[in-house]
Design an enzyme around this catalytic site. Structure first.
Site, PDB file in Angstrom:
ATOM      1  N   GLY A 144       0.802  -1.224   0.000  1.00  0.00           N
ATOM      2  CA  GLY A 144       0.000   0.000   0.000  1.00  0.00           C
ATOM      3  C   GLY A 144       0.833   1.270   0.000  1.00  0.00           C
ATOM      4  O   GLY A 144       2.069   1.226   0.003  1.00  0.00           O
ATOM      5  N   GLN A 145       0.126   2.406   0.043  1.00  0.00           N
ATOM      6  CA  GLN A 145       0.797   3.718  -0.103  1.00  0.00           C
ATOM      7  C   GLN A 145       1.858   3.936   0.981  1.00  0.00           C
ATOM      8  O   GLN A 145       3.002   4.234   0.686  1.00  0.00           O
ATOM      9  CB  GLN A 145      -0.241   4.848  -0.038  1.00  0.00           C
ATOM     10  CG  GLN A 145       0.372   6.214  -0.321  1.00  0.00           C
ATOM     11  CD  GLN A 145      -0.487   7.377   0.171  1.00  0.00           C
ATOM     12  OE1 GLN A 145      -1.456   7.188   0.905  1.00  0.00           O
ATOM     13  NE2 GLN A 145      -0.134   8.577  -0.240  1.00  0.00           N
ATOM     14  N   TYR A 152     -15.068   3.167   8.139  1.00  0.00           N
ATOM     15  CA  TYR A 152     -13.611   3.270   8.359  1.00  0.00           C
ATOM     16  C   TYR A 152     -13.338   3.954   9.695  1.00  0.00           C
ATOM     17  O   TYR A 152     -12.536   3.478  10.512  1.00  0.00           O
ATOM     18  CB  TYR A 152     -13.001   4.060   7.193  1.00  0.00           C
ATOM     19  CG  TYR A 152     -11.528   4.347   7.306  1.00  0.00           C
ATOM     20  CD1 TYR A 152     -10.586   3.330   7.346  1.00  0.00           C
ATOM     21  CD2 TYR A 152     -11.073   5.664   7.321  1.00  0.00           C
ATOM     22  CE1 TYR A 152      -9.227   3.611   7.417  1.00  0.00           C
ATOM     23  CE2 TYR A 152      -9.720   5.959   7.385  1.00  0.00           C
ATOM     24  CZ  TYR A 152      -8.800   4.923   7.436  1.00  0.00           C
ATOM     25  OH  TYR A 152      -7.456   5.214   7.498  1.00  0.00           O
ATOM     26  N   LYS A 198     -11.576   2.626  13.136  1.00  0.00           N
ATOM     27  CA  LYS A 198     -10.361   3.273  13.674  1.00  0.00           C
ATOM     28  C   LYS A 198     -10.559   3.645  15.149  1.00  0.00           C
ATOM     29  O   LYS A 198      -9.639   3.486  15.952  1.00  0.00           O
ATOM     30  CB  LYS A 198      -9.982   4.497  12.828  1.00  0.00           C
ATOM     31  CG  LYS A 198      -9.415   4.121  11.474  1.00  0.00           C
ATOM     32  CD  LYS A 198      -8.048   3.437  11.619  1.00  0.00           C
ATOM     33  CE  LYS A 198      -7.694   2.553  10.481  1.00  0.00           C
ATOM     34  NZ  LYS A 198      -6.489   1.754  10.685  1.00  0.00           N
ATOM     35  N   ILE A 238      -2.089  11.466   3.512  1.00  0.00           N
ATOM     36  CA  ILE A 238      -0.650  11.366   3.226  1.00  0.00           C
ATOM     37  C   ILE A 238      -0.411  11.575   1.728  1.00  0.00           C
ATOM     38  O   ILE A 238      -1.045  10.925   0.896  1.00  0.00           O
ATOM     39  CB  ILE A 238      -0.097   9.992   3.662  1.00  0.00           C
ATOM     40  CG1 ILE A 238      -0.407   9.705   5.137  1.00  0.00           C
ATOM     41  CG2 ILE A 238       1.410   9.910   3.388  1.00  0.00           C
ATOM     42  CD1 ILE A 238       0.190  10.660   6.150  1.00  0.00           C
TER      43      ILE A 238
HETATM   44  C1  AKB Z   1      -8.552   8.211   3.859  1.00  0.00           C
HETATM   45  O1  AKB Z   1      -8.753   9.236   3.205  1.00  0.00           O
HETATM   46  O2  AKB Z   1      -9.403   7.334   4.033  1.00  0.00           O
HETATM   47  C2  AKB Z   1      -7.205   8.043   4.508  1.00  0.00           C
HETATM   48  C3  AKB Z   1      -7.186   8.580   5.906  1.00  0.00           C
HETATM   49  C4  AKB Z   1      -7.284  10.031   6.151  1.00  0.00           C
HETATM   50  O3  AKB Z   1      -7.095   7.812   6.832  1.00  0.00           O
HETATM   51  N1  AKB Z   1      -6.198   8.697   3.740  1.00  0.00           N
END
Ligand code: AKB
Length: 326
Positions: free
Chosen positions: A16-17, A148, A152, A178
């Site tokens: 990944g990135q 997401y 987290k 990032i």
């Molecule tokens: C996203 O945009 O989902 C990620 C992050 C900010 O965790 N780059």
């Protein structure tokens, strides 16, 4: 034979990135043979494959992770495998499976195999309604609106629980968006801040999927790598937090980003066609307060917007000359 002093490192999500550049930095620092890169499906770059060991694993399948921990006598894990925010909205249950079950598998293996240390990344996606949008502090309301973000927040709490309950040493930062030029990000909301540079170099124009006035916290990859390794090297006894450090470098609107590119490429134009990712971006902070990370482990970024733009355009210009920008 691996000793406690001689780190044997596993990087999940190494294709990944962040994982791809982190792996190369770790190989440079700790020796190429001591850093195992792993991925689930995507093909690794030639550089990643030829510079050290590589294996396919699926973090949601515990036995596949355990097999490489045993085979390579792993003692340290950088757990970078994750489904990001935009793909997470399209496939929420895949996001839950990879981000939560994958994390729990890695933490459980950390306890079972008495691993020395695990890096557990978090994100600015932990915030949502009720959190201050400007200079968001480390301690505040965590009510994300995306799957997401849910994973987290839960991941930070779960990893902190393993520290307290099982004495497992895990740490992590809340990454902003990032920006980098080695590996494209995949499926995030902040991906526009990378795509804009690629399109500027390829065709001097870009159509952005969020509005011109959208402001988000961002960071250039060298700073993200430094933050990751510095936190992992910090003495545990100096830390009062573990898995939820805010880290900041810069905040800018897309308009300001386009202006920064125009300083170097006056012909660059940007248009705006917001899609579903606008609502995600609007739910995240404009800027964050990273004083806790500065105080506990000396975090300090090096790059601002124009320094990042100069570096990105130079690096991508060279890739373009070598025919490496599709
Ligand atoms: C996203 O945009 O989902 C990620 C992050 C900010 O965790 N780059």
């Amino acid at each position: 034979m691996a000793t406690k002093e001689m780190k044997k490192i596993l990087v999940t999500g190494a294709v990944g990135q962040i994982g791809s550049e982190l792996t190369m930095a770790l190989r440079e620092k700790y020796g190429a043979d001591n850093v195992l890169a792993t991925g689930r499906k995507s093909a690794p770059s030639k550089e990643l494959l030829e510079s050290g060991p590589f294996e396919y694993i699926d973090v949601a399948q515990k036995d596949t992770v355990e097999a490489v921990i045993k085979k390579y006598e792993i003692d340290t894990v950088y757990h970078m495998a994750a489904i990001l925010s935009a793909v997470g909205e399209d496939k929420p249950w895949l996001c839950w499976d990879v981000n939560m079950n994958g994390l729990k598998n890695v933490l459980d293996l950390g306890v079972e195999h008495e691993l020395t240390r695990i890096f557990v990344p978090s994100s600015i996606a932990v915030w949502g309604a009720g959190a201050p949008l400007d200079m968001t502090p480390n301690e505040t309301v965590l009510k994300p609106s995306t799957m997401y973000g849910v994973t987290k927040v839960a991941g930070e709490l779960l990893a902190d629980y393993y520290v307290k309950r099982f004495g497992l040493d895990c740490r992590g930062v809340r990454y902003p968006g990032i920006v980098s030029h080695e590996t494209l990000p995949g499926g995030g909301t902040t991906d526009y801040a990378v795509a804009i540079y690629y399109e500027a170099v390829k065709q001097a124009k870009y159509t952005c999927f969020v509005r011109e006035d959208t402001v988000l916290p961002m960071m250039y990859m060298p700073d993200a790598i430094k933050a990751t390794i510095d936190l992992m090297e910090a003495p545990f006894e100096n830390l009062k937090h573990w898995n939820d450090f805010n880290i900041a470098a810069m905040s800018f609107s897309v308009g300001e980003l386009a202006d920064s590119i125009r300083r170097v490429m006056p012909e660059f134009t940007c248009e705006y066609e917001p899609d579903f990712r606008q609502a995600i971006a609007d739910s995240w902070p404009n800027s964050i307060d990273d004083s806790v990370a500065r105080a506990e482990w000396g975090w300090k970024p090096a790059y601002d917007l124009d320094a990042m733009t100069d570096d990105m355009l130079t690096a991508l210009g060279k890739k373009q000359e070598r025919g490496l920008l599709a």
